[in-house]
Design a protein around this motif. Structure first.
Motif, PDB file in Angstrom:
ATOM      1  N   VAL A   1     -73.142 -21.392  41.327  1.00  0.00           N
ATOM      2  CA  VAL A   1     -74.910 -21.383  41.872  1.00  0.00           C
ATOM      3  C   VAL A   1     -75.340 -20.310  42.319  1.00  0.00           C
ATOM      4  O   VAL A   1     -76.547 -19.704  42.080  1.00  0.00           O
TER       5      VAL A   1
ATOM      6  N   ALA B   1     -83.309 -23.318  47.018  1.00  0.00           N
ATOM      7  CA  ALA B   1     -82.224 -22.593  47.633  1.00  0.00           C
ATOM      8  C   ALA B   1     -81.790 -23.134  49.086  1.00  0.00           C
ATOM      9  O   ALA B   1     -80.745 -23.517  49.347  1.00  0.00           O
TER      10      ALA B   1
ATOM     11  N   ILE C   1     -81.696 -15.386  38.537  1.00  0.00           N
ATOM     12  CA  ILE C   1     -82.974 -15.768  38.676  1.00  0.00           C
ATOM     13  C   ILE C   1     -83.710 -14.764  39.410  1.00  0.00           C
ATOM     14  O   ILE C   1     -84.963 -14.528  39.119  1.00  0.00           O
ATOM     15  N   GLY C   2     -83.253 -14.418  40.534  1.00  0.00           N
ATOM     16  CA  GLY C   2     -83.954 -13.517  41.437  1.00  0.00           C
ATOM     17  C   GLY C   2     -84.287 -12.118  40.847  1.00  0.00           C
ATOM     18  O   GLY C   2     -85.075 -11.707  40.966  1.00  0.00           O
TER      19      GLY C   2
ATOM     20  N   PHE D   1     -78.487 -17.906  41.048  1.00  0.00           N
ATOM     21  CA  PHE D   1     -79.838 -17.487  41.892  1.00  0.00           C
ATOM     22  C   PHE D   1     -79.729 -15.992  41.799  1.00  0.00           C
ATOM     23  O   PHE D   1     -81.010 -15.517  41.953  1.00  0.00           O
TER      24      PHE D   1
ATOM     25  N   LEU E   1     -79.625 -27.880  38.294  1.00  0.00           N
ATOM     26  CA  LEU E   1     -79.791 -26.448  37.986  1.00  0.00           C
ATOM     27  C   LEU E   1     -80.217 -26.158  36.538  1.00  0.00           C
ATOM     28  O   LEU E   1     -80.959 -25.574  36.157  1.00  0.00           O
TER      29      LEU E   1
ATOM     30  N   ILE F   1     -88.287 -21.112  44.240  1.00  0.00           N
ATOM     31  CA  ILE F   1     -87.018 -20.788  44.194  1.00  0.00           C
ATOM     32  C   ILE F   1     -86.344 -21.196  45.738  1.00  0.00           C
ATOM     33  O   ILE F   1     -85.152 -21.378  45.760  1.00  0.00           O
TER      34      ILE F   1
ATOM     35  N   TRP G   1     -91.549 -17.661  43.355  1.00  0.00           N
ATOM     36  CA  TRP G   1     -90.656 -17.171  44.394  1.00  0.00           C
ATOM     37  C   TRP G   1     -90.348 -18.277  45.705  1.00  0.00           C
ATOM     38  O   TRP G   1     -89.385 -18.631  46.075  1.00  0.00           O
TER      39      TRP G   1
END
Length: 315
Positions: free
Chosen positions: A10, A61, A17-18, A14, A189, A57, A54
């Motif tokens: 995970v 999170a 993705i970030g 992230f 996800l 996400i 943003w």
């Protein structure tokens, strides 16, 4: 409970993705600063979409920090907001009062309670069977026959799309998959990342090489080249994410292709409803995206198919 292995996956997802969002943010701002007057509006809308991503996400999170119940609560709220958008867009009458009260404050919570209890047998039939029967019964006792079928159908459709379909996303965390225990969060996800990427990639491919429209009266922005390019690109992305799923590389590609196709078709259906009502967006909740249903229209159609295929073949 998630295992250290799943949490590591995970975190890496992230981080990736970030990094993509950060690159998109920097590139989008630079392009907007140097844009001509003709492109200014389009790039401003693009940057609004990136900013909204943003926020989304970050919300996902935060939900993941609290595990199953965090995800459960997030999608409970999403379903409520989506149902509100759906019902608000469609005309209702005073005679629909009790059916709407039941939809928002009884049926929606019960659907999520069944998921919280991991009660698959009831969660899977509660809305399409019992709510389907109860809603017209509540409406008929008000004695208003005017447009009865249309009114009842709209509330039923609202529940099916906004609650039943969307609730399959947190329901993925209840699946019992041999050899994949405590890692179901990765399936959620996978679904969200692949389907949402397909939407973005269809838009990109459409702008780059798209010319011929698929259904100009329904969705004036969807082209054949954009759709094919976006679905295949996102399906390849799904295949590359096979390591977070119980699927092989080829199986991940096939599953991604199926849910991307369902997402595309779902987007067309939801666009047809909007065009029928004479509006462009379901709402204005998310800057650059429209309403909640504008962002989740493809997930609505993809989630149930993904859930049941995974449960049937790998459960």
């Amino acid at each position: 409970m998630n295992t250290p292995q799943s949490m590591t996956s995970v975190i890496w997802l992230f981080v990736g993705i970030g990094a993509v969002l950060l690159l998109a943010t920097l590139l989008g701002q630079r392009l907007e600063r140097n844009a001509t007057a003709n492109n200014q509006a389009m790039l401003r809308n693009l940057n609004q979409r990136i900013n909204a991503w943003w926020v989304m996400i970050v919300l996902i999170a935060i939900a993941l920090i609290f595990g199953f119940w965090g995800v459960w609560l997030l999608f409970f709220i999403i379903s409520f907001l989506a149902l509100r958008e759906f019902i608000t867009l469609l005309p209702t009458r005073a005679a629909d009062y009790w059916a709407l009260i039941a939809a928002f404050y009884i049926i929606l919570p019960l659907q999520y309670i069944w998921i919280g209890m991991h009660w698959y047998g009831l969660f899977s039939i509660f809305i399409p069977v019992y709510a389907f029967l109860i809603l017209p019964i509540l409406a008929v006792f008000e004695g208003d026959n005017r447009n009865f079928l249309e009114r009842t159908s709209k509330v039923q459709w609202g529940l099916m799309i906004s609650v039943f379909c969307i609730s399959h996303v947190p329901a993925l965390l209840t699946l019992e998959l041999p050899g994949f225990e405590h890692r179901q969060i990765l399936l959620m996800l996978f679904l969200i990342l692949v389907v949402q990427s397909s939407d973005v990639l269809q838009y990109v491919w459409g702008k780059l090489v798209g010319k011929k429209l698929i259904a100009p009266k329904v969705s004036p922005s969807k082209t054949w080249a954009g759709t094919v390019g976006g679905i295949l690109s996102a399906s390849l992305l799904g295949a590359l994410l096979w390591w977070i799923t119980p699927f092989s590389f080829a199986q991940a590609f096939l599953m991604a292709f199926i849910i991307n196709m369902m997402g595309f078709l779902g987007g067309l259906v939801m666009s047809a409803i909007k065009r029928d009502r004479g509006v462009k967006d379901w709402g204005h909740l998310i800057a650059g995206h429209g309403g909640m249903l504008d962002r989740l229209d493809s997930v609505c159609f993809a989630a149930p198919v993904f859930f049941h295929l995974t449960r049937y073949y790998w459960g």
